[in-house]
Each structure stands twice: as C-alpha cells, then as structure tokens.
Design a protein around this motif. Structure first.
Motif, PDB file in Angstrom:
ATOM      1  N   SER A 245       0.835  -1.206   0.000  1.00 41.98           N
ATOM      2  CA  SER A 245       0.000   0.000   0.000  1.00 41.98           C
ATOM      3  C   SER A 245       0.871   1.258   0.000  1.00 41.98           C
TER       4      SER A 245
ATOM      5  N   GLU B  69       2.099   1.759  -3.522  1.00 41.39           N
ATOM      6  CA  GLU B  69       1.041   2.359  -4.338  1.00 41.39           C
ATOM      7  C   GLU B  69       0.902   3.846  -4.043  1.00 41.39           C
ATOM      8  N   SER B  70       1.048   4.221  -2.760  1.00 40.00           N
ATOM      9  CA  SER B  70       0.927   5.631  -2.404  1.00 40.00           C
ATOM     10  C   SER B  70       2.036   6.454  -3.059  1.00 40.00           C
TER      11      SER B  70
ATOM     12  N   ALA C   9       1.110   6.855  -6.566  1.00 40.59           N
ATOM     13  CA  ALA C   9      -0.024   7.772  -6.740  1.00 40.59           C
ATOM     14  C   ALA C   9       0.436   9.223  -6.616  1.00 40.59           C
TER      15      ALA C   9
ATOM     16  N   TRP D 179       1.618  -3.360  -7.967  1.00 43.20           N
ATOM     17  CA  TRP D 179       0.863  -2.308  -8.655  1.00 43.20           C
ATOM     18  C   TRP D 179       1.523  -0.966  -8.401  1.00 43.20           C
ATOM     19  N   PRO D 180       1.643  -0.093  -9.374  1.00 45.52           N
ATOM     20  CA  PRO D 180       1.339  -0.308 -10.791  1.00 45.52           C
ATOM     21  C   PRO D 180       2.355  -1.253 -11.446  1.00 45.52           C
TER      22      PRO D 180
ATOM     23  N   ILE E 286      -9.786  10.108  -3.707  1.00 48.55           N
ATOM     24  CA  ILE E 286     -10.363   8.917  -3.069  1.00 48.55           C
ATOM     25  C   ILE E 286     -11.755   9.241  -2.529  1.00 48.55           C
TER      26      ILE E 286
ATOM     27  N   ASP F 270     -14.283   9.303  -5.194  1.00 50.89           N
ATOM     28  CA  ASP F 270     -14.670   7.947  -5.584  1.00 50.89           C
ATOM     29  C   ASP F 270     -15.644   7.346  -4.564  1.00 50.89           C
TER      30      ASP F 270
ATOM     31  N   LEU G 167      -6.979  -5.642  -4.553  1.00 55.37           N
ATOM     32  CA  LEU G 167      -7.383  -4.244  -4.545  1.00 55.37           C
ATOM     33  C   LEU G 167      -8.209  -3.938  -3.291  1.00 55.37           C
TER      34      LEU G 167
ATOM     35  N   ARG H 249      -5.809   3.274  -3.785  1.00 59.67           N
ATOM     36  CA  ARG H 249      -6.844   2.717  -4.661  1.00 59.67           C
ATOM     37  C   ARG H 249      -8.100   2.313  -3.893  1.00 59.67           C
TER      38      ARG H 249
ATOM     39  N   ASP I 143     -11.150   3.009  -5.819  1.00 57.88           N
ATOM     40  CA  ASP I 143     -11.463   1.998  -6.840  1.00 57.88           C
ATOM     41  C   ASP I 143     -12.149   0.796  -6.190  1.00 57.88           C
TER      42      ASP I 143
END
Lengths: 336, 292
Positions: free
Chosen positions: B50, B53-54, B57, B73-74, B156, B159, B266, B273, B276
């Motif tokens: 995580s 990913e941050s 991002a 990811w990515p 976020i 979303d 995810l 994410r 998402d």
C-alpha cells in the motif's frame, strides 16, 4: 482396591464426557446457556445450529482427542517411555508434512482445499497422506534411535525428526503459499469446521484403532517386564510393534488431517489415567482415549465460549492446559 | 536596469527547484519519531504494497529502487528488485541499494536493523482511512510537494461519494459479512474495509468492539444471517460445504460478492486505490439489486 479406582475413573470420565457434551451443545457464539439451547431446539434454527454445527463439532472434538489419547497411550506403552507422544516421536510432524505436501500438489493442480470442507474423496486422500507422513516420521525416529530401547536417544531422535520434518513443511508452504492459506489455524489446531464428514472419518478411525490397541495390550503389559520376559511369555513382539506403530500412525494422521496440530493431549491423557487408576494396558489404552476425548472437548468448549463470539485457537488452550500439567508433574518428581 | 531584473528572476526560477531539493526535510512518522532527510529522497525502498502504491499515486514511482515481494501495482514496480516480506526483508540487499529512505509498516521487524545501518526509516501505519490519509500527507511532504497528498485523498473521497451514490436503495443498510480468511476471520466495522463498507451505507455483522479482524465462531455467521457475503471466489464456492453454512440465506439466494486475484488484492490494500475498491463493491451491490 485398583478395581474400585478403575471403576471410579470410568464412571468419572463417563459423567464428565456427558456433561461436556451438553456443554458442547449449549456453547455457541453467544457464550453458553441452557435456556438458549432449549429455545434453539424448539425453534426452526435448531436443526442447523445444533444439528449441523454444534453436534458434529462436539463429537468431532471428542474423537480427535480420543485418537490422540489412544496414540499417546500406545506410544508410551510400546516404547516404555513416559514422555513418548505423537509429538515427540515425529509422528505429528510427519502427518502435517504429508498434509502440506498434498495441499501443495492440489495448489499446483489449480484446486484449493480447505481441511474441513473438502469432498469425501479428497478427504480420504488427505487422511492417506497424513497417515503416510506419520508412518515415515515414526520410522525415521526409530531408525535414528536404533530402536526404542534408550529413552534419551529415542527422545533426541524424535525431536530431530520433528524439527526437520516441520522445517520441510514450512519450506513447502513458503514456496507454495497457496498450499496452506489457513496455516496458522493448522499449526494451532482448529475444531471450528468439524462437520459430519469429519466425524465419520474420525469414528471409523477409532473403530479400527481401539480394537488393535486392545488386541495387543497384552504385549504392552509384557513389555513392562522387558523384552526378554515378553518373548519368554510367547508373545510375538515384532508383530505387536508393526500393529501398534501402524495404529498409532493412523490415529495421529487422522487427527492431524481433520483438526491440524493439537498439542499435548496425547502426552497428558495417559498420565492422567495412570495417576488416577494404575491398570494393565487393556484398560489404560481405552481409558486414555476417553480421557483424551474429554480433555479436547473441554478445551473446545472453553475455546468457543471464553471470548464469544470470537474464538481462541483450541491448540493454544491444550498447550496451556497440558504444559501446565507437565510443569506440575515435574515439580512433584523433584519433590519426591 | 529592467533587463538586469529579468536576468535575476530567470536565474532564481532556474535555481529555485534545486534550492528546494537541497533543503532538509523534517518528517514525523507514526512512531512519533522525527526523521531528518537532507533533501527530497531520490532513492526510495518501500516494504509494503500500500505504501508502494501511495508513492506511485504521488507521481514518484520512478524514485522507487526496490519493494517487498508482494508489491505488484502499478505494473512498473513488478520489475524492481524484490526484497522479501515484513518478517524476512533482506537487509543486506536493501543496504546495497543505498536508499535515501525506507518505508515500512509498524509490524516490520527490520526497522531497528536498518536504522542501525544508518538508513532513514519512515514507519507508516495503514490500518484505517485516517491512516491512509496521514500516510499520503507525510509521503507528499517527503516528496517535496506537500499539497499532493491532499489532492490524492480528495480523489479517493470523490470515488467514495460516487460509489455510495450508486448503491441501490434496496441494498442500503444491508448487513454484510466480509471474510478475509477461511478460519473464519472477518473484516469488522473498525477495519479499513469495514469503514469503506460503512461509507457505502452498509452495516457490518462484526461490530467495532470485536476488533478490526475478528476470528469468529463459524456459528456466529450462520446465526446472524448476513444479507450479503463478500469473500475470495474460491472461499465463496467452498462455503456451502462448511458444516451448517448451507442454511445461510445469502448463499442460497446468491447474494454474494466474490473477488479473485487482483480484484481481491485491490480490496485488501489500504492505499490510494481504496476509491477503486469502493467502486468495485458498488458495482457488485448494483448487480445484486438487479437480481432481486
């Protein structure tokens, strides 16, 4: 005198088991209460909650404990060693390696098993793998110790085999993480998902193992006098060994394949029986099974009711109970 | 005179980013420790998916020089050196990468060792929505663009709001059982998954007092009869075979959301994410409402 103590122990175990069965049926996700049980039984939920969840779980926990108690009694008699137990002989480690290998093979083939819910055929495969592993474990230990004559050598060999086999199992799960999703559960033992399918397998196992233990109990009695005396009594020791080691591996393999590694029950139950009622092995192996069943059932009832609706892994409780008992035993030995 | 000013301004504009980059950064991590970085880090190691990913991002993916083995990811991080997990991070390889900063979770066992080797270690918790927001802020401050963290967080939030608006009225307030492990462990109200479900207007069968991830008595699930069950696909397929679970009305009526592989990952990653993930949950709830 001994006769009376045996009778008292049998009665005590019988009453205790009955009480625990009632407690097992009453202990649910809301803690345990009898009024709740009566309400459940009269309602429509009863068939599911009591009939499908609590009853098989209670019976299954008892059976797992009984198999482990029986395996412990056979091991202690056969190796004339008060510390012999499925754990210290490498049997349990072998059984768990067998289980892990089969699950890894399953993961490679693209299917994933859950110990408690697998289909019947897979269940037999799993029991077979656990049995094979248990047999390999105990035979390795015996080979390393060059027989079971020397206590220290036997225990050391058992510890070595146990450590190496569980390291191998760890290696497999590191390489194939999918093999054992609930690894922690397996290592700590779990009775949560024992259903009627598991009960059937465990029950059949008991029906096979108890008569074998009973049939060869005279050999165990004779062995207490030493091997030469046993031979002079006309007992075929090699057959007794094959039968008892086989039964022990089957009992341990079955228990491990259905409930994971549950510690100390196999070690403690025969001790408890010997303490309360010293008896020939014909009685003590059966009583050890009953004591093991009661012990694991007690642990299971505690596991689900102490912090309901959450659960404590049942193996943690048996380790605490059994470890405490062993410590107490050691203290007494030193004092006397 | 005018020309001179223009030249000066041009010089300043040219040198300003360099000056910024060279400015020491003073960060406070989730242990409450002050971490001094001499400048914006150019080489970053992340030991939690995580956090990886941050960082990405926040548009700093190119600065990652290594990650833990689970970061995937990515797609660009897949090719980076994999440095082990929380419990078995490879200290020697991490040190050899000469990172300016190492990002870890509080449960990581390597923190002290890495600090002992003179590396800067930033400990960031990500157990709740608030944790994720705070991590984004700390990371964006570290990357020299303090406002970027809030920007990602607002994305976020958008979303979340969009997903919540899509949850059909018939599904709102329904009681959810979200299984994270077959033991069974469930994601409770206080976990980040539970918080996301709450944002979608769903109720959780595991109240906050049982903790974030509770090991339940299987009977509890059957007795509470959740309206919707969410889990990994293969556990979901397995559920009817568990003793007594055939009686779960949600299973019988197929009011379930199953997720496999990357989609499940995810859901269980408390990172940028999460929006998402919320949208994916809303998709499933919409489909369920149509079935009825």
């Amino acid at each position: 005198m001994d006769q009376r103590r045996r009778l008292r122990l049998s009665l005590g175990l019988g009453v205790l088991t009955l009480l625990l069965v009632v407690a097992g049926l009453a202990a649910g996700s809301e803690g345990w209460s009898l009024t709740e049980l009566v309400r459940l039984l009269s309602g429509s939920d009863g068939a599911t909650i009591v009939g499908q969840i609590r009853a098989p779980r209670t019976l299954g926990a008892w059976c797992v404990g009984a198999l482990l108690g029986l395996a412990g009694a056979m091991a202690q008699g056969l190796f004339r060693n008060p510390l012999a137990d499925p754990y210290l002989l490498g049997t349990a480690a072998g059984a768990s390696l067998g289980v892990v290998l089969l699950l890894a093979a399953g993961a490679f083939a693209g299917s994933s098993f859950n110990l408690a819910t697998m289909a019947l055929l897979a269940r037999f495969g799993l029991v077979g793998a656990a049995f094979g592993g248990a047999l390999v474990g105990v035979l390795l230990t015996l080979a390393l110790a060059r027989g079971a004559q020397e206590t220290v050598r036997l225990l050391l060999a058992g510890v070595v085999v146990g450590v190496v086999l569980s390291a191998l199992a760890d290696l497999v799960t590191t390489a194939v993480p999918d093999a054992l999703r609930g690894k922690q559960v397996f290592m700590l033992g779990s009775t949560g998902f024992l259903g009627w399918g598991s009960c059937l397998a465990l029950g059949v196992g008991l029906l096979v193992c108890v008569p074998i233990a009973w049939r060869w109990s005279r050999a165990l009695d004779a062995l207490t006098l030493g091997e030469d005396s046993a031979r002079s009594l006309g007992i075929d020791l090699s057959w007794a060994r094959v039968a008892l080691v086989g039964a022990m591996a089957l009992a341990t393999g079955l228990a491990v394949s259905q409930a994971g590694l549950v510690a100390f029950v196999g070690l403690v139950s025969p001790h408890l029986v010997q303490r309360f009622a010293p008896a020939p092995h014909g009685y003590s192996v059966v009583a050890s099974a009953a004591a093991g069943g009661a012990l694991l059932l007690l642990a299971d009832v505690c596991a689900r009711s102490l912090i309901a609706p959450q659960e404590i892994p049942v193996g943690v409780l048996t380790a605490l109970l059994g470890g405490g008992y062993l410590l107490w035993l050691l203290r007494r030995w030193r004092l006397t | 005179m005018g020309r001179r000013v223009v030249v000066w301004v041009a010089w300043l504009a040219l040198l300003w980013p360099l000056a910024m980059a060279a400015q020491p950064l003073n960060l406070r991590d989730d242990r409450g420790m002050q971490i001094m970085l001499p400048s914006v880090p150019k080489r970053i190691v992340s030991l939690l998916p995580s956090l990886t990913e941050s960082v990405c991002a926040l548009d700093a993916c190119a600065r990652l020089v290594g990650t833990d083995r689970y970061s995937n990811w990515p797609a660009s991080v897949v090719a980076l050196p994999k440095l082990g997990g929380l419990d078995d991070a490879q200290i020697e390889r991490i040190a050899a990468l000469k990172p300016d900063v190492v990002l870890v979770a509080p449960s990581a066992r390597v923190t002290e060792r890495l600090e002992g080797l003179g590396l800067n270690v930033l400990v960031l918790d990500s157990r709740s929505h608030d944790d994720v927001r705070r991590s984004l802020q700390v990371l964006s401050a570290m990357l020299g663009a303090p406002e970027a963290g809030e920007r990602v967080w607002r994305g976020i939030e958008r979303d979340f709001a969009e997903a919540a608006a899509r949850v059909p009225i018939a599904m709102r307030g329904r009681r959810v059982y979200f299984e994270v492990d077959t033991t069974p462990y469930a994601a409770g109200e206080s976990s980040f998954i539970g918080q996301t479900l709450a944002r979608l207007g769903m109720t959780n069968i595991v109240p906050a007092e049982l903790g974030s991830f509770a090991k339940l008595n299987p009977e509890y699930v059957v007795r509470t009869q959740p309206d919707v069950i969410m889990a990994v696909d293969h556990s979901l397929r397995d559920m009817p075979r568990r003793p007594g679970w055939g009686a779960l009305r949600a299973l019988r009526a197929h009011r379930t959301c199953g997720f496999e592989g990357a989609r499940y990952e995810l859901l269980v990653r408390p990172g940028p994410r999460m929006g998402d993930a919320a949208r994916m949950l809303a998709d499933c709830l919409e489909t369920l409402a149509e079935q009825r």
